[in-house]
Design a protein around this motif. Structure first.
Motif, short mmCIF file in Angstrom:
data_model
loop_
_atom_site.label_atom_id
_atom_site.label_comp_id
_atom_site.label_asym_id
_atom_site.label_seq_id
_atom_site.Cartn_x
_atom_site.Cartn_y
_atom_site.Cartn_z
N GLU A 39 0.83 -1.21 0.00
CA GLU A 39 0.00 0.00 0.00
C GLU A 39 0.86 1.26 0.00
OE1 GLU A 39 -4.13 -1.18 2.24
OE2 GLU A 39 -2.39 -0.76 3.47
N CYS A 42 2.31 1.77 -3.42
CA CYS A 42 1.27 2.26 -4.34
C CYS A 42 0.96 3.73 -4.07
CB CYS A 42 0.01 1.43 -4.21
SG CYS A 42 0.15 -0.24 -4.87
N CYS A 54 -1.64 -3.14 -6.96
CA CYS A 54 -2.30 -2.10 -6.17
C CYS A 54 -3.78 -2.42 -5.99
CB CYS A 54 -2.12 -0.74 -6.84
SG CYS A 54 -0.42 -0.15 -6.83
N ALA A 57 -4.05 -5.08 -3.37
CA ALA A 57 -3.86 -4.51 -2.03
C ALA A 57 -5.13 -3.80 -1.56
CB ALA A 57 -2.68 -3.54 -2.04
N SER A 58 -5.78 -3.10 -2.47
CA SER A 58 -7.01 -2.42 -2.12
C SER A 58 -8.10 -3.41 -1.73
CB SER A 58 -7.47 -1.56 -3.31
OG SER A 58 -8.71 -0.97 -3.04
N ARG A 61 -7.29 -4.94 1.70
CA ARG A 61 -7.62 -4.01 2.80
C ARG A 61 -9.14 -4.00 3.03
NH1 ARG A 61 -5.22 -2.84 6.94
NH2 ARG A 61 -3.37 -2.36 5.76
#
Length: 81
Positions: A39, A42, A54, A57-58, A61
């Motif tokens: 994160e 990114c 990215c 990762a989003s 999360r």
């Protein structure tokens, strides 16, 4: 002829290196420390970061924050105060 074949074989083998492992959503959920690192990279707009990484990762999360459990359904009878 043997030298050319040997040279070609050596070049082909040297080109077949390990590719960099990409982070999946599941692996990032399992390793929150790695998730923070991805994160941050990114957020710093690192040119080496793939957009897929990215996005993973989003999503990781989001899964950590919201969870994968059942959605909230309010009770049929309103509470009595």
């Amino acid at each position: 002829m043997n030298r050319i074949m040997l040279l070609t074989f050596a070049l082909v083998l040297s080109a077949c290196g390990k590719s960099a492992p990409t982070n999946t959503v599941e692996s990032l959920v399992a390793h929150p420390d790695r998730l923070r690192e991805v994160e941050q990279r990114c957020a710093n707009v690192d040119a080496k970061m793939a957009p897929d990484e990215c996005n993973a990762a989003s999503e990781a999360r989001h899964r950590l924050f919201m969870g994968n459990g059942p959605q909230y359904t309010p009770p049929k009878d309103p509470p009595k105060f």
